[in-house]
Scaffold this motif. Structure first.
Motif, PDB file in Angstrom:
ATOM      1  N   UNK A 164       0.873  -1.173   0.000  1.00  0.00           N
ATOM      2  CA  UNK A 164       0.000   0.000   0.000  1.00  0.00           C
ATOM      3  C   UNK A 164       0.910   1.223   0.000  1.00  0.00           C
ATOM      4  N   UNK A 165       0.946   1.910  -1.124  1.00  0.00           N
ATOM      5  CA  UNK A 165       1.912   3.005  -1.238  1.00  0.00           C
ATOM      6  C   UNK A 165       1.269   4.344  -0.892  1.00  0.00           C
ATOM      7  N   UNK A 166       2.121   5.343  -0.691  1.00  0.00           N
ATOM      8  CA  UNK A 166       1.705   6.732  -0.446  1.00  0.00           C
ATOM      9  C   UNK A 166       0.671   6.865   0.671  1.00  0.00           C
ATOM     10  N   UNK A 167       0.938   6.201   1.760  1.00  0.00           N
ATOM     11  CA  UNK A 167      -0.011   6.234   2.876  1.00  0.00           C
ATOM     12  C   UNK A 167       0.164   7.523   3.673  1.00  0.00           C
ATOM     13  N   UNK A 168      -0.960   8.210   3.925  1.00  0.00           N
ATOM     14  CA  UNK A 168      -0.889   9.441   4.717  1.00  0.00           C
ATOM     15  C   UNK A 168      -1.580   9.282   6.075  1.00  0.00           C
ATOM     16  N   UNK A 169      -2.254   8.165   6.261  1.00  0.00           N
ATOM     17  CA  UNK A 169      -2.874   7.954   7.565  1.00  0.00           C
ATOM     18  C   UNK A 169      -3.197   6.484   7.758  1.00  0.00           C
ATOM     19  N   UNK A 170      -2.876   5.965   8.942  1.00  0.00           N
ATOM     20  CA  UNK A 170      -3.347   4.626   9.275  1.00  0.00           C
ATOM     21  C   UNK A 170      -4.611   4.833  10.091  1.00  0.00           C
ATOM     22  N   UNK A 171      -5.762   4.532   9.486  1.00  0.00           N
ATOM     23  CA  UNK A 171      -7.039   4.829  10.129  1.00  0.00           C
ATOM     24  C   UNK A 171      -7.369   3.790  11.194  1.00  0.00           C
ATOM     25  N   UNK A 172      -7.093   2.545  10.884  1.00  0.00           N
ATOM     26  CA  UNK A 172      -7.459   1.507  11.847  1.00  0.00           C
ATOM     27  C   UNK A 172      -6.654   0.236  11.622  1.00  0.00           C
ATOM     28  N   UNK A 173      -6.286  -0.374  12.720  1.00  0.00           N
ATOM     29  CA  UNK A 173      -5.681  -1.701  12.634  1.00  0.00           C
ATOM     30  C   UNK A 173      -6.559  -2.628  13.465  1.00  0.00           C
ATOM     31  N   UNK A 174      -7.058  -3.660  12.837  1.00  0.00           N
ATOM     32  CA  UNK A 174      -7.897  -4.616  13.550  1.00  0.00           C
ATOM     33  C   UNK A 174      -7.165  -5.952  13.621  1.00  0.00           C
ATOM     34  N   UNK A 175      -6.631  -6.208  14.801  1.00  0.00           N
ATOM     35  CA  UNK A 175      -5.806  -7.409  14.936  1.00  0.00           C
ATOM     36  C   UNK A 175      -6.645  -8.683  14.997  1.00  0.00           C
ATOM     37  N   UNK A 176      -7.909  -8.513  15.439  1.00  0.00           N
ATOM     38  CA  UNK A 176      -8.813  -9.654  15.519  1.00  0.00           C
ATOM     39  C   UNK A 176      -9.095 -10.202  14.114  1.00  0.00           C
ATOM     40  N   UNK A 177      -9.565  -9.287  13.241  1.00  0.00           N
ATOM     41  CA  UNK A 177      -9.885  -9.697  11.863  1.00  0.00           C
ATOM     42  C   UNK A 177      -8.669  -9.650  10.948  1.00  0.00           C
ATOM     43  N   UNK A 178      -7.555  -9.196  11.498  1.00  0.00           N
ATOM     44  CA  UNK A 178      -6.316  -9.043  10.734  1.00  0.00           C
ATOM     45  C   UNK A 178      -6.552  -8.201   9.475  1.00  0.00           C
TER      46      UNK A 178
END
Ligand SMILES: Cc1cc2nc3c(=O)[nH]c(=O)nc-3n(C[C@H](O)[C@H](O)[C@H](O)COP(=O)(O)OP(=O)(O)OC[C@H]3O[C@@H](n4cnc5c(N)ncnc54)[C@H](O)[C@@H]3O)c2cc1C
Ligand SMILES: Cc1cc2nc3c(=O)[nH]c(=O)nc-3n(C[C@H](O)[C@H](O)[C@H](O)COP(=O)(O)OP(=O)(O)OC[C@H]3O[C@@H](n4cnc5c(N)ncnc54)[C@H](O)[C@@H]3O)c2cc1C
Lengths: 431, 290
Positions: free
Chosen positions: B158-172
């Motif tokens: 995933x290129x040119x990322x300006x924000x990590x909105x959410x990481x869901x470790x449960x659903x990966x």
């Protein structure tokens, strides 16, 4: 929980690094804090590093340290507008081990020196400003830095933060320096091919020259200009007491331009390209300006303690020795786990017993006397030049007549007694 | 071997690997006018600025989700300094792969070598959930290394990322904002995946003193080619690099630029009136003015 060290040293110049190196070598847990991007990043010095005091810290350092050239010739120029009287001493012996002194570029040297302290186990952090000493019950117990979670503690804090020493000032050890206690100096590093330097200064690759320039180089103000040879660059600079600058309404960079354009100096720097421009204060108050040197849990070293011999442009060596003596003091204090002012007072005694105290005492009135009597720099140097000019210009005047003319020129304004008094006074302050 | 198999079944923590490069400070660097190559000695080596943002982002995510931030770099021994810088920002650990046999690598060989190191790190750490890279390196400027690593690992880049909105470790799963021409797109991907980040993603913070102390004492772990497994030597370094640099030259300096003031409407009006005065701009083929 903030960490605690045996020693925190503030400032990685010659004083601080000498202290950190010596402490770490002797097994103490040392933190060295430097505000620059790296040690030496912004440090300024004409460039003469003395072998003796450095060797007392790292024997045979010249085999490894980034040095420019060993100085084999010291020249002194007494400058008038279009003439100069010169004297010099050249010794080939100085170009060989164990050497006398070296030209250095501080950005390289300080960085290397600090890396040696790290090798001994000191922890060095850069780009961190110490804002104040943490004082508890009247004792210095650590420092507060400008970083988040920035407090850190130690048994002893060594202030090696240079001429302004805001830290010693905020502890009340000294007041703001007076304009006559500091010299304002500007200098440039100018690139010039090695071969050209060798030709102009009559040396080979591993020989250097230092030139101290008095008189018109400061337009008669109390101060000097200097010209030192690096490997493939020159350091040229000029400084006068801050009060001298103010009195003569001079701007430091204008004065440096004047020096660079001076017809006696210009040929030496012709074609050289300015690489760096630097400005810095030198503490020149001498003996009488040395502040309180120790307190409970704190020791002041180097420029922060005004330990500079302005007459002989010795500062870095005094800084190093003071840093080393601070380390030795701390090691003694460690034995009894007592870091009170009384125990640390060993440092003060050691300073005054060393060449630092003795030399500062010898010249204690020099700056003051020269400052109060501008005739030395303003009048006698031009007179010296005219005397030489008169004496050596072959114009048919008999030599005896010339001599009496010269004597008259000296005594004309001040009278015989005035000159005798000036000579005596000058002799007294440097004797 | 895919990353998936290794990160499966792990706890609810986020293990992040950041690839960082030491680069000459191109704000200062000089170009040798004779050879037209970069005079690397003329500029201090720094941590690639985009990579500093990547590390900062990893540290931020670790603070939320727990886990570990590891950095990996390929370069000469001096590149240890760049890794220490990452520890100042908050990385837990750093690895440098350094060997003459890596030298002269283009992006193909670089991403191969890094991929081999990542494989080893996955085994050592028991898994990596996310790989972060900078958008590009300020010297090489290709932006190919990140996607090159992702491709070899068979994970989404995933290129040119300006924000990590959410990481869901449960659903990966991860949701990020990608910068596009005008605005951004919100996309979702499975983890593990690889992000390349833009500077807008965060502000690199002024490192706390404990991090500085840790970094000052930290010695990165150095691996040579022999420390990696199943390496095809032919794909490394100069030998593994098909890129040929034809010629390099400094871009010509354009002159006569003018900066317009005012709000965007005023600027447009001003720009149009300037362009209208430039006769040639609005000529049609026959020389008639439009
Ligand atoms: C133009 C010029 C020419 C000179 N020529 C010579 C010469 O030829 N020979 C000679 O021996 N001496 C010379 N000197 C004097 C010499 O430079 C000084 O005496 C010497 O540098 C003093 O060393 P120091 O370690 O006490 O201070 P400095 O070298 O000034 O080092 C102080 C260090 O502390 C750091 N620091 C300051 N405040 C803080 C803070 N709050 N937090 C963290 N870090 C801080 C600074 O960044 C710096 O690295 C010259 C000086 C000048 C200005
Ligand atoms: C025209 C050109 C000529 C070159 N010539 C040579 C040469 O002759 N010899 C030579 O040795 N190199 C050379 N290189 C450099 C080499 O190709 C690249 O440095 C390397 O492949 C990385 O590519 P990049 O700099 O474009 O990084 P990018 O792909 O732009 O970097 C993106 C991200 O990938 C990661 N990354 C990149 N490099 C590394 C690394 N080394 N370690 C860890 N992470 C990394 C970082 O996260 C970085 O932010 C050249 C590059 C170019 C563009």
């Amino acid at each position: 929980m903030p960490e605690k060290f045996d020693v925190i040293v503030v400032g990685a110049g010659p004083a601080g690094t000498s202290c950190a190196y010596t402490c770490a070598k002797n097994g103490l847990k040392v933190l060295l804090i430097e505000r620059g991007e790296f040690p030496g990043a912004k440090n300024v010095m004409g460039g003469i590093l003395y072998r003796k005091q450095m060797e007392e810290i790292i024997p045979e350092f010249w085999k490894e340290a980034p040095l420019e050239r060993p100085v084999v010739e010291q020249r002194f120029w007494f400058l008038d507008k279009e003439s100069m009287v010169t004297t010099s001493y050249k010794a080939l012996e100085w170009g060989k081990e164990p050497f006398n002194n070296f030209t250095v570029l501080r950005a390289k040297f300080d960085k290397w020196f600090a890396s040696k302290a790290v090798e001994q186990g000191a922890v060095l952090i850069n780009e961190t400003v110490v804002l104040e000493c943490i004082v508890e019950d009247g004792k210095v117990v650590g420092v507060r830095t400008d970083r988040p979670d920035g407090d850190v503690y130690a048994d002893v804090v060594v202030l090696a933060d240079g001429v302004n020493s805001l830290l010693a000032k905020s502890l009340g050890f000294h007041k703001e320096w007076k304009p006559e206690e500091v010299a304002l100096t500007v200098m440039e590093v100018m690139k010039l091919p090695k071969k050209v330097i060798n030709e102009r200064f009559n040396v080979n690759d591993d020989q250097g020259v230092s030139v101290e320039i008095f008189g018109d180089s400061t337009k008669g103000a109390l101060g000097t200009a200097f010209l030192y040879t690096n490997k493939d660059s020159l350091n040229i600079g000029v400084g006068t007491t801050l009060s001298g600058m103010i009195k003569k309404k001079m701007k430091p960079y204008e004065l440096l331009e004047y020096v660079k354009e001076h017809p006696m100096i210009k040929p030496y720097i012709d074609g050289a390209e300015t690489e760096e421009y630097l400005a810095h204060l030198i503490p020149e108050g001498g003996y009488n300006s040395v502040p309180k040197l120790v307190g409970d849990g704190v020791i002041v070293t180097g420029d922060a303690a005004q330990l500079v011999n302005a007459i002989h442009r010795e500062g870095s060596n005094m800084a190093m020795t003071s840093g080393r003596l601070a380390a030795e003091t701390i090691m003694r204090a460690k034995e009894s786990e007592d870091y009170s002012e009384r125990t640390l007072d060993y440092y003060r005694t050691a300073i005054y017993d060393s060449f630092i105290g003795k030399d500062l005492k010898k010249y204690k009135d020099a700056t003051h006397v020269f400052e109060e009597n501008p005739q030395y720099f303003e009048q006698y140097i031009p007179l010296m030049n005219r005397a030489m000019g008169t004496f050596f210009t072959v114009d048919g005047t008999p030599k005896r007549e010339k001599q009496s003319k010269i004597i008259k020129s000296f005594t004309g304004k001040n009278g015989r007694l005035g000159v005798a008094k000036d000579l005596y006074r000058a002799w007294r302050v440097v004797k | 071997m895919s990353l998936e198999s290794i990160s499966e079944g792990r706890g609810k923590k986020l293990n992040i690997l950041v690839c960082v490069k030491q680069v000459p400070d191109t704000k200062i660097i000089k170009v040798n006018p004779k050879t037209n190559t970069l005079d690397r000695s003329s500029a201090p080596a720094i941590l690639n600025p985009y990579d500093a943002h990547a590390v900062q982002e990893a540290v931020r995510l670790k603070e939320i989700h727990g886990g570990k931030v590891t950095v990996l770099s390929m370069g000469p021994p001096q590149a240890k300094e760049a890794i220490k810088k990452c520890v100042e920002i908050g990385a837990d650990e750093g690895f440098l792969i350094s060997d003459r046999r890596f030298a002269g690598a283009d992006t193909l060989a670089t991403s191969y070598a890094l991929y081999k190191a990542v494989q080893k790190l996955m085994k050592q750490d028991g898994g990596i959930d996310l790989i972060l890279c900078g958008k590009h390196a300020i010297d090489g400027d290709t932006g190919q290394t990140g996607p090159g690593i992702a491709r070899r690992l068979l994970i989404p880049p995933l290129t040119n990322v300006i924000k990590v909105a959410e990481v869901n470790l449960e659903d990966r799963k991860i949701q990020v904002h990608r910068k596009i021409e005008d605005g951004y797109e919100l996309i979702e991907s499975a983890i593990p995946c690889l992000l390349t980040v833009e500077k807008e993603i965060n502000e690199v913070e002024y490192s706390p003193l404990p991090n500085m102390l840790k970094a000052a004492r930290y010695t990165p772990i150095v691996w040579t080619v022999d420390d990696l497994e199943d390496v095809d030597i032919k794909q490394l370094g100069l030998k593994g690099s098909p890129t040929i640099v034809g010629k390099m030259w400094p871009p010509a300096k354009s002159e006569g630029a003018q900066i317009l003031a005012g709000d965007s409407r005023e600027q447009v009006r001003e720009a149009v009136s300037i362009m209208l005065q430039q006769r040639e701009l609005f000529k049609v083929k026959g020389g008639e003015r439009v």
